[in-house]
Design a protein around this motif. Structure first.
Motif, PDB file in Angstrom:
ATOM      1  N   MET A   1       0.844  -1.181   0.000  1.00 10.26           N
ATOM      2  CA  MET A   1       0.000   0.000   0.000  1.00 10.26           C
ATOM      3  C   MET A   1       0.888   1.243   0.000  1.00 10.26           C
ATOM      4  SD  MET A   1      -3.563   0.406   1.260  1.00 10.26           S
ATOM      5  CE  MET A   1      -4.456   1.721   0.626  1.00 10.26           C
ATOM      6  N   TYR A   2       0.715   2.120   0.950  1.00  5.94           N
ATOM      7  CA  TYR A   2       1.503   3.356   0.998  1.00  5.94           C
ATOM      8  C   TYR A   2       2.812   3.118   1.750  1.00  5.94           C
ATOM      9  CZ  TYR A   2      -2.957   5.357  -0.335  1.00  5.94           C
ATOM     10  OH  TYR A   2      -4.136   5.629  -0.988  1.00  5.94           O
ATOM     11  N   LYS A   3       3.895   3.576   1.167  1.00  4.71           N
ATOM     12  CA  LYS A   3       5.215   3.453   1.803  1.00  4.71           C
ATOM     13  C   LYS A   3       5.827   4.812   2.126  1.00  4.71           C
ATOM     14  CE  LYS A   3       5.214  -0.904   1.886  1.00  4.71           C
ATOM     15  NZ  LYS A   3       4.860  -1.464   3.181  1.00  4.71           N
ATOM     16  N   ARG A   4       5.351   5.856   1.442  1.00  4.62           N
ATOM     17  CA  ARG A   4       5.895   7.208   1.647  1.00  4.62           C
ATOM     18  C   ARG A   4       4.722   8.184   1.705  1.00  4.62           C
ATOM     19  NH1 ARG A   4      11.380   7.471   0.697  1.00  4.62           N
ATOM     20  NH2 ARG A   4      11.337   9.609  -0.020  1.00  4.62           N
ATOM     21  N   ILE A   5       4.444   8.654   2.900  1.00  3.76           N
ATOM     22  CA  ILE A   5       3.308   9.547   3.119  1.00  3.76           C
ATOM     23  C   ILE A   5       3.822  10.934   3.470  1.00  3.76           C
ATOM     24  CG2 ILE A   5       1.292  10.035   4.554  1.00  3.76           C
ATOM     25  CD1 ILE A   5       1.094   6.989   5.054  1.00  3.76           C
ATOM     26  N   MET A   6       3.449  11.910   2.656  1.00 11.07           N
ATOM     27  CA  MET A   6       3.785  13.290   2.993  1.00 11.07           C
ATOM     28  C   MET A   6       2.566  13.919   3.642  1.00 11.07           C
ATOM     29  SD  MET A   6       5.061  16.501   0.676  1.00 11.07           S
ATOM     30  CE  MET A   6       6.727  15.891   0.614  1.00 11.07           C
ATOM     31  N   VAL A   7       2.782  14.560   4.775  1.00  7.08           N
ATOM     32  CA  VAL A   7       1.697  15.258   5.453  1.00  7.08           C
ATOM     33  C   VAL A   7       2.028  16.746   5.439  1.00  7.08           C
ATOM     34  CG1 VAL A   7       2.685  14.765   7.737  1.00  7.08           C
ATOM     35  CG2 VAL A   7       0.308  15.448   7.558  1.00  7.08           C
ATOM     36  N   ALA A   8       1.118  17.520   4.886  1.00 13.71           N
ATOM     37  CA  ALA A   8       1.300  18.969   4.790  1.00 13.71           C
ATOM     38  C   ALA A   8       0.599  19.614   5.980  1.00 13.71           C
ATOM     39  CB  ALA A   8       0.717  19.485   3.486  1.00 13.71           C
ATOM     40  N   LEU A   9       1.357  20.361   6.750  1.00 16.67           N
ATOM     41  CA  LEU A   9       0.805  21.001   7.942  1.00 16.67           C
ATOM     42  C   LEU A   9       0.953  22.502   7.864  1.00 16.67           C
ATOM     43  CD1 LEU A   9       2.196  18.735  10.804  1.00 16.67           C
ATOM     44  CD2 LEU A   9      -0.033  18.592   9.689  1.00 16.67           C
ATOM     45  N   ASP A  20      -2.286  13.334  13.342  1.00 14.54           N
ATOM     46  CA  ASP A  20      -2.720  12.062  13.932  1.00 14.54           C
ATOM     47  C   ASP A  20      -3.213  11.091  12.864  1.00 14.54           C
ATOM     48  OD1 ASP A  20      -2.107  13.071  16.421  1.00 14.54           O
ATOM     49  OD2 ASP A  20      -4.192  13.461  16.990  1.00 14.54           O
ATOM     50  N   THR A  21      -3.943  11.596  11.881  1.00 10.53           N
ATOM     51  CA  THR A  21      -4.437  10.750  10.787  1.00 10.53           C
ATOM     52  C   THR A  21      -3.270  10.166   9.999  1.00 10.53           C
ATOM     53  OG1 THR A  21      -6.475  12.034  10.617  1.00 10.53           O
ATOM     54  CG2 THR A  21      -5.856  10.723   8.694  1.00 10.53           C
ATOM     55  N   ALA A  22      -2.299  11.004   9.661  1.00  8.02           N
ATOM     56  CA  ALA A  22      -1.136  10.541   8.898  1.00  8.02           C
ATOM     57  C   ALA A  22      -0.324   9.521   9.698  1.00  8.02           C
ATOM     58  CB  ALA A  22      -0.264  11.732   8.498  1.00  8.02           C
ATOM     59  N   ILE A  23      -0.159   9.755  10.986  1.00 10.12           N
ATOM     60  CA  ILE A  23       0.605   8.826  11.830  1.00 10.12           C
ATOM     61  C   ILE A  23      -0.100   7.475  11.900  1.00 10.12           C
ATOM     62  CG2 ILE A  23       1.279   8.343  14.223  1.00 10.12           C
ATOM     63  CD1 ILE A  23       1.922  11.379  14.474  1.00 10.12           C
ATOM     64  N   GLU A  24      -1.396   7.477  12.121  1.00 11.04           N
ATOM     65  CA  GLU A  24      -2.135   6.211  12.206  1.00 11.04           C
ATOM     66  C   GLU A  24      -2.066   5.445  10.889  1.00 11.04           C
ATOM     67  OE1 GLU A  24      -3.340   4.630  14.886  1.00 11.04           O
ATOM     68  OE2 GLU A  24      -2.342   6.300  15.916  1.00 11.04           O
ATOM     69  N   LEU A  25      -2.187   6.143   9.779  1.00  9.43           N
ATOM     70  CA  LEU A  25      -2.095   5.498   8.479  1.00  9.43           C
ATOM     71  C   LEU A  25      -0.687   4.938   8.255  1.00  9.43           C
ATOM     72  CD1 LEU A  25      -3.599   4.788   5.905  1.00  9.43           C
ATOM     73  CD2 LEU A  25      -3.011   7.035   5.013  1.00  9.43           C
ATOM     74  N   ALA A  26       0.325   5.698   8.622  1.00 10.83           N
ATOM     75  CA  ALA A  26       1.709   5.239   8.476  1.00 10.83           C
ATOM     76  C   ALA A  26       1.974   4.008   9.340  1.00 10.83           C
ATOM     77  CB  ALA A  26       2.674   6.366   8.834  1.00 10.83           C
ATOM     78  N   LYS A  27       1.464   4.021  10.561  1.00 11.14           N
ATOM     79  CA  LYS A  27       1.644   2.860  11.446  1.00 11.14           C
ATOM     80  C   LYS A  27       0.982   1.621  10.857  1.00 11.14           C
ATOM     81  CE  LYS A  27       0.911   3.497  15.867  1.00 11.14           C
ATOM     82  NZ  LYS A  27       0.405   4.040  17.148  1.00 11.14           N
ATOM     83  N   SER A  28      -0.201   1.786  10.292  1.00 10.26           N
ATOM     84  CA  SER A  28      -0.936   0.630   9.771  1.00 10.26           C
ATOM     85  C   SER A  28      -0.341   0.080   8.477  1.00 10.26           C
ATOM     86  CB  SER A  28      -2.412   0.971   9.577  1.00 10.26           C
ATOM     87  OG  SER A  28      -2.584   1.870   8.514  1.00 10.26           O
ATOM     88  N   THR A  29       0.403   0.898   7.747  1.00  8.81           N
ATOM     89  CA  THR A  29       0.978   0.457   6.476  1.00  8.81           C
ATOM     90  C   THR A  29       2.498   0.296   6.525  1.00  8.81           C
ATOM     91  OG1 THR A  29       1.202   2.725   5.640  1.00  8.81           O
ATOM     92  CG2 THR A  29      -0.867   1.561   5.134  1.00  8.81           C
ATOM     93  N   GLY A  30       3.111   0.699   7.640  1.00  9.20           N
ATOM     94  CA  GLY A  30       4.566   0.635   7.745  1.00  9.20           C
ATOM     95  C   GLY A  30       5.263   1.709   6.926  1.00  9.20           C
TER      96      GLY A  30
END
Length: 154
Positions: A1-9, A20-30
């Motif tokens: 699935m996702y391996k590199r997630i950029m979160v714009a803040l 928090d949404t980006a962190i949870e998604l990153a944790k669930s996908t590694g």
């Protein structure tokens, strides 16, 4: 699935919800996370006005960049504390819109997903303020997750 997630803040009221949404998604996908903040071109353009005040331009820009770097680093520490590998970036341009800077940063970092917040502005307010999220939807080539701010009427 996702391996590199950029979160714009940005430094809005909903930053923690987006992060928090980006962190949870990153944790669930590694996935790894890049936390990005774009310094708005309108802020940099105000430098022209500040030129009339001697010695204020350089100090103002330095404080702006330092504040942005501290802001994204604090967010990265939150991600790391949650067990997510995180890095930071601050992008800026005097001529480009925030959405264009984010699109370029996501492409350069090779993000699989871009996570951004949306304030859900409507009507005249949206017309005058503009919508980074809307521009990302129209112009972006990457998957995009919009995190809506809480509605005070709910």
């Amino acid at each position: 699935m996702y391996k590199r997630i950029m979160v714009a803040l940005d430094q809005s009221f909903m930053t923690s919800r987006v992060l928090d949404t980006a962190i949870e998604l990153a944790k669930s996908t590694g996935a790894r996370v890049a936390i990005c903040h774009a310094i708005d071109e309108t802020v940099l353009a105000q430098r022209d006005v500040a030129m009339m005040l001697p010695n204020s331009v350089g100090k103002t820009e330095a404080r702006l960049r330092l504040g942005a770097q501290g802001f994204v680093e604090k967010a990265a520490e939150t991600a790391r504390a949650a067990g997510v590998e995180a890095e930071t970036m601050v992008v800026e341009s005097e001529k480009k819109h925030v959405s264009d800077m984010l699109i370029e940063a996501a492409a350069e970092w090779k993000a699989d997903l871009l996570v951004v917040g949306t304030h859900g502005l409507r009507g005249v307010e949206r017309f005058f303020v503009g919508s980074v999220a809307e521009r990302l939807v129209r112009k972006g080539r990457r998957s995009l997750l919009l995190v809506r701010g809480e509605d005070p009427n709910d």
